[in-house]
Scaffold this motif. Structure first.
Motif, PDB file in Angstrom:
ATOM      1  N   PRO A   2       0.820  -1.199   0.000  1.00 45.84           N
ATOM      2  CA  PRO A   2       0.000   0.000   0.000  1.00 45.84           C
ATOM      3  C   PRO A   2       0.862   1.260   0.000  1.00 45.84           C
ATOM      4  CG  PRO A   2      -0.798  -1.565   1.638  1.00 45.84           C
ATOM      5  CD  PRO A   2       0.498  -2.090   1.096  1.00 45.84           C
ATOM      6  N   ASP A   3       0.373   2.311  -0.687  1.00 42.80           N
ATOM      7  CA  ASP A   3       1.123   3.551  -0.804  1.00 42.80           C
ATOM      8  C   ASP A   3       1.460   4.167   0.539  1.00 42.80           C
ATOM      9  OD1 ASP A   3       1.170   3.420  -3.521  1.00 42.80           O
ATOM     10  OD2 ASP A   3      -0.614   4.646  -3.793  1.00 42.80           O
ATOM     11  N   GLU A   4       0.515   4.127   1.502  1.00 44.71           N
ATOM     12  CA  GLU A   4       0.779   4.750   2.796  1.00 44.71           C
ATOM     13  C   GLU A   4       1.974   4.109   3.479  1.00 44.71           C
ATOM     14  OE1 GLU A   4      -1.921   3.143   6.218  1.00 44.71           O
ATOM     15  OE2 GLU A   4      -3.098   3.101   4.381  1.00 44.71           O
ATOM     16  N   ILE A  15       8.926  -6.666   7.218  1.00 41.69           N
ATOM     17  CA  ILE A  15       7.586  -6.643   7.808  1.00 41.69           C
ATOM     18  C   ILE A  15       7.175  -8.069   8.152  1.00 41.69           C
ATOM     19  CG2 ILE A  15       5.160  -6.038   7.458  1.00 41.69           C
ATOM     20  CD1 ILE A  15       6.166  -4.031   5.295  1.00 41.69           C
ATOM     21  N   ILE A  16       6.781  -8.269   9.393  1.00 40.76           N
ATOM     22  CA  ILE A  16       6.272  -9.566   9.833  1.00 40.76           C
ATOM     23  C   ILE A  16       4.751  -9.491   9.818  1.00 40.76           C
ATOM     24  CG2 ILE A  16       6.117 -11.229  11.721  1.00 40.76           C
ATOM     25  CD1 ILE A  16       8.835 -10.093  12.724  1.00 40.76           C
ATOM     26  N   LEU A  17       4.124 -10.376   9.048  1.00 40.76           N
ATOM     27  CA  LEU A  17       2.668 -10.467   8.995  1.00 40.76           C
ATOM     28  C   LEU A  17       2.240 -11.627   9.870  1.00 40.76           C
ATOM     29  CD1 LEU A  17       2.379 -10.050   5.160  1.00 40.76           C
ATOM     30  CD2 LEU A  17       1.848  -8.339   6.876  1.00 40.76           C
ATOM     31  N   SER A  48      -5.463  -6.341  10.001  1.00 46.43           N
ATOM     32  CA  SER A  48      -5.380  -4.930   9.590  1.00 46.43           C
ATOM     33  C   SER A  48      -5.486  -4.835   8.066  1.00 46.43           C
ATOM     34  CB  SER A  48      -4.062  -4.320  10.062  1.00 46.43           C
ATOM     35  OG  SER A  48      -2.974  -4.840   9.302  1.00 46.43           O
ATOM     36  N   ASP A  49      -5.818  -3.651   7.581  1.00 48.05           N
ATOM     37  CA  ASP A  49      -5.898  -3.442   6.128  1.00 48.05           C
ATOM     38  C   ASP A  49      -4.553  -3.677   5.457  1.00 48.05           C
ATOM     39  OD1 ASP A  49      -8.591  -2.818   6.327  1.00 48.05           O
ATOM     40  OD2 ASP A  49      -8.246  -0.652   6.379  1.00 48.05           O
ATOM     41  N   VAL A  50      -3.482  -3.143   6.051  1.00 52.03           N
ATOM     42  CA  VAL A  50      -2.141  -3.312   5.485  1.00 52.03           C
ATOM     43  C   VAL A  50      -1.769  -4.786   5.452  1.00 52.03           C
ATOM     44  CG1 VAL A  50       0.325  -2.860   5.858  1.00 52.03           C
ATOM     45  CG2 VAL A  50      -1.333  -1.018   6.173  1.00 52.03           C
ATOM     46  N   GLY A  51      -1.986  -5.496   6.575  1.00 51.72           N
ATOM     47  CA  GLY A  51      -1.651  -6.915   6.648  1.00 51.72           C
ATOM     48  C   GLY A  51      -2.449  -7.751   5.668  1.00 51.72           C
ATOM     49  N   ALA A  52      -3.761  -7.504   5.605  1.00 52.21           N
ATOM     50  CA  ALA A  52      -4.620  -8.261   4.680  1.00 52.21           C
ATOM     51  C   ALA A  52      -4.192  -8.029   3.233  1.00 52.21           C
ATOM     52  CB  ALA A  52      -6.083  -7.883   4.884  1.00 52.21           C
ATOM     53  N   ASP A  53      -3.867  -6.766   2.895  1.00 52.93           N
ATOM     54  CA  ASP A  53      -3.421  -6.462   1.530  1.00 52.93           C
ATOM     55  C   ASP A  53      -2.128  -7.207   1.201  1.00 52.93           C
ATOM     56  OD1 ASP A  53      -5.578  -4.796   1.114  1.00 52.93           O
ATOM     57  OD2 ASP A  53      -4.437  -2.934   1.390  1.00 52.93           O
ATOM     58  N   PHE A  58       0.689 -11.774  -1.729  1.00 55.56           N
ATOM     59  CA  PHE A  58       1.528 -12.968  -1.836  1.00 55.56           C
ATOM     60  C   PHE A  58       0.698 -14.251  -1.929  1.00 55.56           C
ATOM     61  CE2 PHE A  58       4.421  -9.769  -0.140  1.00 55.56           C
ATOM     62  CZ  PHE A  58       5.433  -9.879  -1.078  1.00 55.56           C
ATOM     63  N   GLY A  59      -0.583 -14.100  -2.332  1.00 55.52           N
ATOM     64  CA  GLY A  59      -1.418 -15.248  -2.656  1.00 55.52           C
ATOM     65  C   GLY A  59      -1.979 -16.017  -1.478  1.00 55.52           C
ATOM     66  N   ILE A  60      -2.140 -15.355  -0.339  1.00 53.51           N
ATOM     67  CA  ILE A  60      -2.676 -16.028   0.851  1.00 53.51           C
ATOM     68  C   ILE A  60      -3.956 -15.331   1.275  1.00 53.51           C
ATOM     69  CG2 ILE A  60      -2.216 -16.633   3.260  1.00 53.51           C
ATOM     70  CD1 ILE A  60       0.801 -16.560   2.432  1.00 53.51           C
ATOM     71  N   ASP A  61      -4.981 -16.103   1.538  1.00 49.97           N
ATOM     72  CA  ASP A  61      -6.265 -15.575   1.983  1.00 49.97           C
ATOM     73  C   ASP A  61      -6.127 -15.097   3.428  1.00 49.97           C
ATOM     74  OD1 ASP A  61      -8.862 -15.055   2.745  1.00 49.97           O
ATOM     75  OD2 ASP A  61      -9.618 -17.069   2.322  1.00 49.97           O
TER      76      ASP A  61
END
Length: 141
Positions: A2-4, A15-17, A48-53, A58-61
């Motif tokens: 995401p741009d932000e 970044i750890i998701l 979170s929106d960032v994490g979900a995006d 990377f192809g994970i639901d």
């Protein structure tokens, strides 16, 4: 990404998701924040929106993740490689965990996936997402 996220300079950080409702995953996030003295990592929950995006990128639901992801630039490490990358990024003495790379992913990943699939049964699930203390919230995306 995401741009932000790019505008805040997160490009320089791995970044750890993670799953912020999972007790084990949240404990790992607390561990990282405690021992990441160089502030190498940023964390994003899949809720979170960032994490979900990023999960979707990377192809994970994000509604049914089966892994933790460590994103560095355009590269994502998952499963046991992600766990090893986290400990490697923390430096010594945690970096010693990288010795696990002597075992092929074909052996490491099934163990990781078994734990990941049963994480709620074994460790529990939170009713709400875990959030870090106020003084560490700038490390969350």
């Amino acid at each position: 990404m995401p741009d932000e996220t790019m505008q805040t300079g997160e490009r320089n950080h791995a970044i750890i998701l993670f799953d912020a409702e999972c007790v084990l995953c949240s404990a790992n996030a607390r561990f990282v924040l405690k021992f990441d003295h160089a502030a190498h990592f940023r964390l994003a929950s899949m809720q979170s929106d960032v994490g979900a995006d990023l999960f979707r990128r990377f192809g994970i639901d994000p509604s049914d993740p089966d892994t933790i992801i460590v994103v560095e630039g355009d590269t994502a490490r998952r499963d046991s490689d992600a766990v090893i990358a986290i400990y490697e990024g923390l430096g010594w003495p945690w970096k010693a965990v990288t010795v696990l790379r002597i075992f092929p992913r074909a052996l490491r990943d099934p163990v990781y996936r078994l734990i990941a699939r049963n994480r709620y049964k074994i460790f529990g699930k939170r009713d709400t997402c875990w959030l870090p203390p106020e003084h560490l919230r700038d490390r969350m995306l």
